[in-house]
Motif scaffolding. Structure first.
Motif, PDB file in Angstrom:
ATOM      1  N   PRO A  28      22.709 -22.193  31.203  1.00  0.00           N
ATOM      2  CA  PRO A  28      23.338 -22.997  30.141  1.00  0.00           C
ATOM      3  C   PRO A  28      24.819 -23.298  30.378  1.00  0.00           C
ATOM      4  O   PRO A  28      25.257 -24.422  30.154  1.00  0.00           O
ATOM      5  CB  PRO A  28      23.144 -22.142  28.896  1.00  0.00           C
ATOM      6  N   ASN A  29      25.587 -22.291  30.805  1.00  0.00           N
ATOM      7  CA  ASN A  29      26.986 -22.533  31.166  1.00  0.00           C
ATOM      8  C   ASN A  29      27.834 -23.218  30.103  1.00  0.00           C
ATOM      9  O   ASN A  29      28.509 -24.226  30.382  1.00  0.00           O
ATOM     10  CB  ASN A  29      27.058 -23.337  32.475  1.00  0.00           C
ATOM     11  N   ALA A  30      27.830 -22.692  28.890  1.00  0.00           N
ATOM     12  CA  ALA A  30      28.881 -23.089  27.943  1.00  0.00           C
ATOM     13  C   ALA A  30      30.204 -22.790  28.642  1.00  0.00           C
ATOM     14  O   ALA A  30      30.308 -21.823  29.393  1.00  0.00           O
ATOM     15  CB  ALA A  30      28.759 -22.285  26.658  1.00  0.00           C
ATOM     16  N   MET A  31      31.232 -23.612  28.391  1.00  0.00           N
ATOM     17  CA  MET A  31      32.457 -23.433  29.191  1.00  0.00           C
ATOM     18  C   MET A  31      33.200 -22.146  28.850  1.00  0.00           C
ATOM     19  O   MET A  31      33.928 -21.607  29.676  1.00  0.00           O
ATOM     20  CB  MET A  31      33.377 -24.643  29.037  1.00  0.00           C
ATOM     21  N   GLU A  32      33.032 -21.655  27.635  1.00  0.00           N
ATOM     22  CA  GLU A  32      33.670 -20.377  27.316  1.00  0.00           C
ATOM     23  C   GLU A  32      32.734 -19.236  27.706  1.00  0.00           C
ATOM     24  O   GLU A  32      31.643 -19.123  27.135  1.00  0.00           O
ATOM     25  CB  GLU A  32      33.951 -20.283  25.807  1.00  0.00           C
ATOM     26  N   PRO A  33      33.142 -18.371  28.613  1.00  0.00           N
ATOM     27  CA  PRO A  33      32.287 -17.221  28.935  1.00  0.00           C
ATOM     28  C   PRO A  33      32.163 -16.290  27.724  1.00  0.00           C
ATOM     29  O   PRO A  33      33.047 -16.262  26.864  1.00  0.00           O
ATOM     30  CB  PRO A  33      33.035 -16.533  30.077  1.00  0.00           C
ATOM     31  N   ARG A  34      31.081 -15.531  27.689  1.00  0.00           N
ATOM     32  CA  ARG A  34      30.890 -14.616  26.549  1.00  0.00           C
ATOM     33  C   ARG A  34      31.993 -13.558  26.524  1.00  0.00           C
ATOM     34  O   ARG A  34      32.443 -13.078  27.558  1.00  0.00           O
ATOM     35  CB  ARG A  34      29.524 -13.933  26.647  1.00  0.00           C
ATOM     36  N   ALA A  35      32.419 -13.197  25.318  1.00  0.00           N
ATOM     37  CA  ALA A  35      33.507 -12.226  25.161  1.00  0.00           C
ATOM     38  C   ALA A  35      33.281 -11.424  23.879  1.00  0.00           C
ATOM     39  O   ALA A  35      32.706 -11.947  22.910  1.00  0.00           O
ATOM     40  CB  ALA A  35      34.854 -12.950  25.092  1.00  0.00           C
ATOM     41  N   TYR A  36      33.717 -10.176  23.895  1.00  0.00           N
ATOM     42  CA  TYR A  36      33.481  -9.302  22.743  1.00  0.00           C
ATOM     43  C   TYR A  36      34.639  -8.339  22.544  1.00  0.00           C
ATOM     44  O   TYR A  36      35.263  -7.898  23.503  1.00  0.00           O
ATOM     45  CB  TYR A  36      32.202  -8.459  22.975  1.00  0.00           C
ATOM     46  N   ILE A  37      34.879  -7.984  21.287  1.00  0.00           N
ATOM     47  CA  ILE A  37      35.755  -6.851  20.982  1.00  0.00           C
ATOM     48  C   ILE A  37      35.044  -5.997  19.932  1.00  0.00           C
ATOM     49  O   ILE A  37      34.666  -6.505  18.871  1.00  0.00           O
ATOM     50  CB  ILE A  37      37.124  -7.293  20.409  1.00  0.00           C
ATOM     51  N   GLY A  38      34.859  -4.725  20.251  1.00  0.00           N
ATOM     52  CA  GLY A  38      34.289  -3.794  19.281  1.00  0.00           C
ATOM     53  C   GLY A  38      35.414  -2.937  18.721  1.00  0.00           C
ATOM     54  O   GLY A  38      36.334  -2.555  19.443  1.00  0.00           O
ATOM     55  N   GLU A  39      35.347  -2.655  17.430  1.00  0.00           N
ATOM     56  CA  GLU A  39      36.438  -1.900  16.809  1.00  0.00           C
ATOM     57  C   GLU A  39      35.858  -0.973  15.736  1.00  0.00           C
ATOM     58  O   GLU A  39      34.980  -1.380  14.986  1.00  0.00           O
ATOM     59  CB  GLU A  39      37.416  -2.900  16.177  1.00  0.00           C
ATOM     60  N   TYR A  40      36.372   0.254  15.678  1.00  0.00           N
ATOM     61  CA  TYR A  40      35.872   1.218  14.691  1.00  0.00           C
ATOM     62  C   TYR A  40      37.059   1.782  13.923  1.00  0.00           C
ATOM     63  O   TYR A  40      38.079   2.133  14.514  1.00  0.00           O
ATOM     64  CB  TYR A  40      35.126   2.349  15.400  1.00  0.00           C
TER      65      TYR A  40
END
Ligand code: FES
Ligand code: FES
Lengths: 167, 803
Positions: free
Chosen positions: B206-218
């Motif tokens: 698919p190659n959406a231009m924004e690569p997947r990214a995540y921030i987890g916070e507790y």
């Protein structure tokens, strides 16, 4: 080994201590908080990271921060006039719906601005060939090309670009 | 007073090309994508991925890596298993022909003992900086025992193949069918002509231009978790990750999907990395950020398509379709991604009638596991595969029977007077005028003039071809109860909340998500028009489970038909309540109150009050029927559609091929689409352009290739995987036809996000094969790269020995 780089970004002098391997795009995003310049690949193919270095469009993922020593860099954040008036290219992208998700947009706009510096009256083919280094997955390019052609018209007919902050 | 609150400026209503409100921030570099967010004290995660397609892990030695500078922690599958972290769940259960459920193997966020595709998650390194995490990952020693791998869709179920999972014999996930087999057999028995076609629907990234990214916070003081994620549907992620993987109840988990740089399906799914950063943030007590590099995206974003199919079409002597028989093998990859099983079944088999009145259809689909990245929905999802098959076989049948391809379609189209039309594959089309759109497209493309253009191309040594494609899609999957009976494990409604504030501005909360679709503009157009307030006074909020009611997000062209309908429902509730308040304010009977352009008036009098004044009264209820009515003017609605919507259209393209090089150039591409009523024509055209280029990409450029021996992904970067660029595609002519609105939703809308991609590849391939037909070529598989086209021409030029 950390190194020190001094350059001008959007008209402001900056000096930063960075790791030697730091890319220009990392300096902008991670050290200066200028997150308008995006990273869409790791092979210098997508053009999401295009900025102007001494007035020329450059893929900022392809250049070390160290190589920008003494240079004058303009990012998408520095393109509009200080009073917020959009650069004619920005305005044309808005008018012609040249962006959807907006991720490729900063690089696309910076490339397109440089095209008109080289060639103020490009043909559709010339626009498409110039933008070959900028990938957009959303727009199918149709409206981007339309925006660039219309901006060329506007700029020819005298509407002046606000002087970009650093150039 | 500012602008009069009671009348929407005429230029912003439904149907107007309102310029986008989201553009200012994107054009000035002030969008906020997940990677732009930094949390205080955050650490960086790097995922160590398998270099093997299939291997047993005999041990992981992290001791050197733990000593590396900046490293805070390294976790493996054993650590997650010790914490009882669950398997990534699958959201749709398909049943086999014999009624038994599909094979559903576990999908751990970090593997425990076996890797099943190149890129499978083996360990996570968490360090003070991204570079430190990445450098340390290189010091991890994994003792892999490589095993043989299978990547081929066609052969994965052969008896001698390597097995991907112990509980899926012959790699079969399910063996499903739909339709009346006996009726189809009978149709073929009496056919005057049968056309058979074997085809491959190539695998795409698919190659959406924004690569997947995540921030987890507790947050230890409250026990609250927050996940920032590049997701098309934050509520779905909260539900799946919270309930099935990490056992976090909804009230302790907030999922935020801020600006997202394109999705096209690939950001629907719950991915391992979301669970990893969220889980690890609690273990370490610090926020953890992870951003994919593009090479990782190729190895870990769900891929699309990947079918191998035999199709047979039975026709009578006049070219009427009698029956269609389809047998497909669909690649699921190594694990079941969130909605993977539904794509080659209920979004594919059910679309095989297309626009045609074929009376009998039977489809069998075998879904197979292979040692490749999981495959799931990619723009169109199942429907482009159905459209490609159908429109290709109709073209081949036209050539075989000698009937003009437009005429063959004309003879078989479902007529508008047959609506609502129940197909033999479980759908009921509610509306559409297929013949009208076909004729309009033929006219627009100057179909009659094609022979002259072809001759002109021939004079320049070029082969010219015309491609015709009449597509239909089913969008806004629904209703929930029907989908549930077919195996969906989620609801398919959408939510909206409209808060009319005391001084006349309005905030709308939608459960859909915009990652390029322009909801902040188009939804505001609807609300401004319906409430009669200026569009500047309306804000659209999405993408945060702490703000918006439970909703299903954006996929399958559902945002407007389902999400927009929910908004209309909530707006209607606001107006209904405001009407009561206005009646009280004007001392009139509610039945006598009329509402128009933001003003309530008493019929037959000059008494009126603006809706903003009504809102103020609702919040300052001094003169107010408190006995009968609660104060306030906030309303919420959930909308569960009665049926799918059925966008449809005809696309026509012309290509020129240089027989000496095999290069295909697109000379023209036109589309006439029925999306029902149009809210913003500028946005709709943009959606079509983008979809068409993804279709062109599949037809001419894009191809995801695995090495059959090693199972390595050969096309793992933009250097090897050819994305369509500006100079690869032409400008387009796009028109819409609004004469057949959807009959079962309040806006009459059908959805437009996928249409271009559904027809695009078939349209181009029909043109390519048409151009090549003078060399006797009957079919080539996608992508029609110069190499493939040139080879086909060379092969056709070799004189065939008489048999
Ligand atoms: S980030 Fe893709 S070219 Fe620079
Ligand atoms: S606007 Fe989304 S990638 Fe270009």
């Amino acid at each position: 080994m950390p190194i020190t780089v001094s350059l001008s970004v959007n008209g402001r002098p900056v000096t930063k201590e960075v790791e030697g391997r730091t890319l220009l795009v990392q300096l902008l995003r991670e050290h200066l908080g200028l997150t308008g310049t995006h990273v869409g690949c790791d092979t210098s193919q997508c053009g999401a990271c295009v900025v102007h270095v001494d007035g020329k469009s450059v893929k900022s993922c392809t250049m070390l921060a160290a190589q920008a020593q003494g240079a004058s860099v303009t990012t998408i954040e520095g393109l509009a006039a200080p009073d917020g008036t959009l650069h004619p290219m920005q305005a044309a992208f808005r008018e012609h719906h040249g962006l959807q998700c907006g991720f490729c947009t900063p690089g696309m706009v910076m490339s397109a601005v440089d095209l008109l510096q080289h060639n103020p009256s490009p043909s559709e083919t010339e626009v498409r060939e110039w933008l070959e280094g900028n990938i957009c997955r959303c727009t199918g390019y149709h409206n981007i090309v339309k925006a660039v052609l219309s901006c060329a018209e506007t700029m020819k007919s005298g509407a002046k670009a606000p002087a970009a902050a650093a150039e | 007073m500012t602008a009069p609150l009671d009348t929407a400026p005429s230029g912003t209503g439904i149907g107007k090309a309102v310029r986008r409100r989201e553009d200012q921030r994107f054009l000035t570099g002030r969008g906020t994508y997940t990677e732009d967010i930094n949390r205080p004290g955050q650490l960086h995660a790097y995922i160590l991925r398998s270099p093997h397609a299939h291997a047993r892990i005999n041990g992981i030695d992290t001791s050197a890596a733990r000593e590396a500078p900046g490293v805070v922690a390294i976790f493996t599958g054993a650590d997650m298993a010790a914490d009882k972290v669950g398997s990534l769940p699958c959201g749709w259960q398909i049943h086999n022909k014999d009624g038994t459920p599909m094979a559903e193997p576990p999908h751990p966020p970090l593997v425990t003992d076996t890797v099943r595709h190149v890129g499978d998650q083996v360990a996570v390194v968490i360090a003070e900086t991204k570079n430190q995490a990445k450098d340390a990952a290189e010091l991890i020693q994994v003792d892999y025992e490589p095993l043989p791998a299978v990547v081929s869709t066609a052969d994965a179920d052969a008896p001698d193949q390597p097995q991907v999972h112990p509980n899926a014999p012959n790699n079969v996930c399910y063996d499903w069918h739909l339709g009346d087999k006996a009726a189809v057999d009978a149709a073929f028995a009496r056919a005057a002509h049968v056309t058979t076609l074997d085809l491959v629907n190539n695998r795409l990234v698919p190659n959406a231009m924004e690569p997947r990214a995540y921030i987890g916070e507790y947050e230890p003081s409250t026990g609250d978790y927050t996940l920032y994620t590049t997701s098309q549907n934050p509520h779905v992620i909260r539900l799946l990750m919270g309930a099935f993987v990490l056992s976090i109840p909804e009230h302790k988990l907030r999922v935020v999907a801020p600006d997202v740089g394109g999705g096209f399906g690939s950001k629907i799914y719950h991915y391992a990395e979301e669970a990893i950063v969220t889980w690890a943030s609690r273990k370490l007590g610090r926020p953890i950020k992870r951003v994919a590099e593009r090479s990782e995206s190729f190895l870990s974003d769900a891929h699309g398509r990947d079918h191998v199919t035999r199709a047979e079409l039975a026709l009578d002597k006049d070219g009427r379709f009698l029956g269609l028989r389809v047998a497909t093998k669909a690649n699921m990859g190594a694990y079941l991604s969130t909605f993977a099983p539904a794509i080659p079944t209920y979004l594919y088999g059910t679309l095989l009638a297309g626009q045609y009145a074929t009376p009998a259809i039977y489809v069998e689909v075998k879904a197979l596991f292979t040692h490749t990245v999981p495959v799931d929905a990619y723009r169109g999802a199942g429907r482009p595969e159905a459209c490609y098959l159908l429109e290709r076989i109709v073209d081949v049948a036209a050539r075989e029977t000698g009937i003009d391809r437009a005429e063959l379609r004309r003879r078989n189209l479902i007529r508008p007077e047959q609506m609502p039309y129940a197909t033999p594959v479980a759908l009921t089309y509610d509306s559409g005028n297929f013949p009208r759109i076909l004729e309009r497209a033929l006219e627009l493309a100057d179909y009659k003039g094609f022979a002259a253009r072809k001759a002109e191309s021939a004079r320049r040594g070029k082969l010219r071809g015309l491609g015709l494609c009449s597509y239909i899609e089913a969008c806004g999957i629904a209703p929930s109860n029907v989908a549930g009976a077919l195996g969906a494990r989620a609801g398919l409604y959408e939510s909206a909340e409209v808060r009319f504030h005391p001084t006349g501005s309005v905030t709308v909360f939608t459960g859909t998500h915009s990652h390029g679709q322009s909801h902040e503009t188009t939804f505001a157009q609807i609300v401004a028009e319906k409430l009669g307030v200026p569009i500047e006074n309306v804000d659209i909020v999405h993408g945060d489970t702490a703000k918006v009611p439970m909703g299903m997000g954006t996929y399958g062209s559902r945002s407007l038909p389902v999400g927009g309908s929910a908004i209309v429902k909530a707006v209607d509730k606001v107006v209904a309540k405001a009407r009561k308040i206005a009646a009280h304010m004007m001392e009139a009977a509610e039945a006598d109150i009329e509402f128009k352009d933001g003003r309530f008036s008493v019929a037959g009098t000059d008494k009126s009050v603006g809706i903003a004044d009504v809102a103020l009264t609702a919040y300052v209820p001094h003169n107010y029927p408190l006995e009968e009515l609660e104060p306030g003017l906030d309303e919420k609605a959930f909308y569960d559609p009665k049926n799918f919507t059925f966008p449809n259209g005809t696309q026509i393209s012309e290509v020129e091929i240089d027989p000496e090089t095999g290069v295909v150039e697109i000379a023209s591409f036109i589309a006439v689409d029925d999306f029902g009523r149009i809210v913003n024509p500028m946005v709709v055209e943009g959606q079509v352009h983008g979809g068409v280029v993804q279709g062109i990409g599949q037809a001419l450029y894009e191809n995801c290739v695995y090495d059959p021996e090693s199972g390595q992904l050969v096309t793992g970067s933009f250097m090897d995987y050819c994305m369509p660029r500006a100079d690869d595609v032409p400008s387009f002519t796009v028109q819409t036809d609004e004469t057949s609105p959807c009959t079962h939703n309040p806006l009459g809308v059908k959805g437009c996000g996928e249409a271009g991609a559904i027809g695009g590849s078939a349209c181009i391939m029909n043109a390519v094969v048409d151009a090549l037909s003078e060399h006797g070529i009957r079919h080539i598989d996608m992508p029609a790269t110069p190499n493939r086209v040139w080879q086909a021409i060379q092969a056709a030029r070799v004189p065939v020995a008489a048999e």
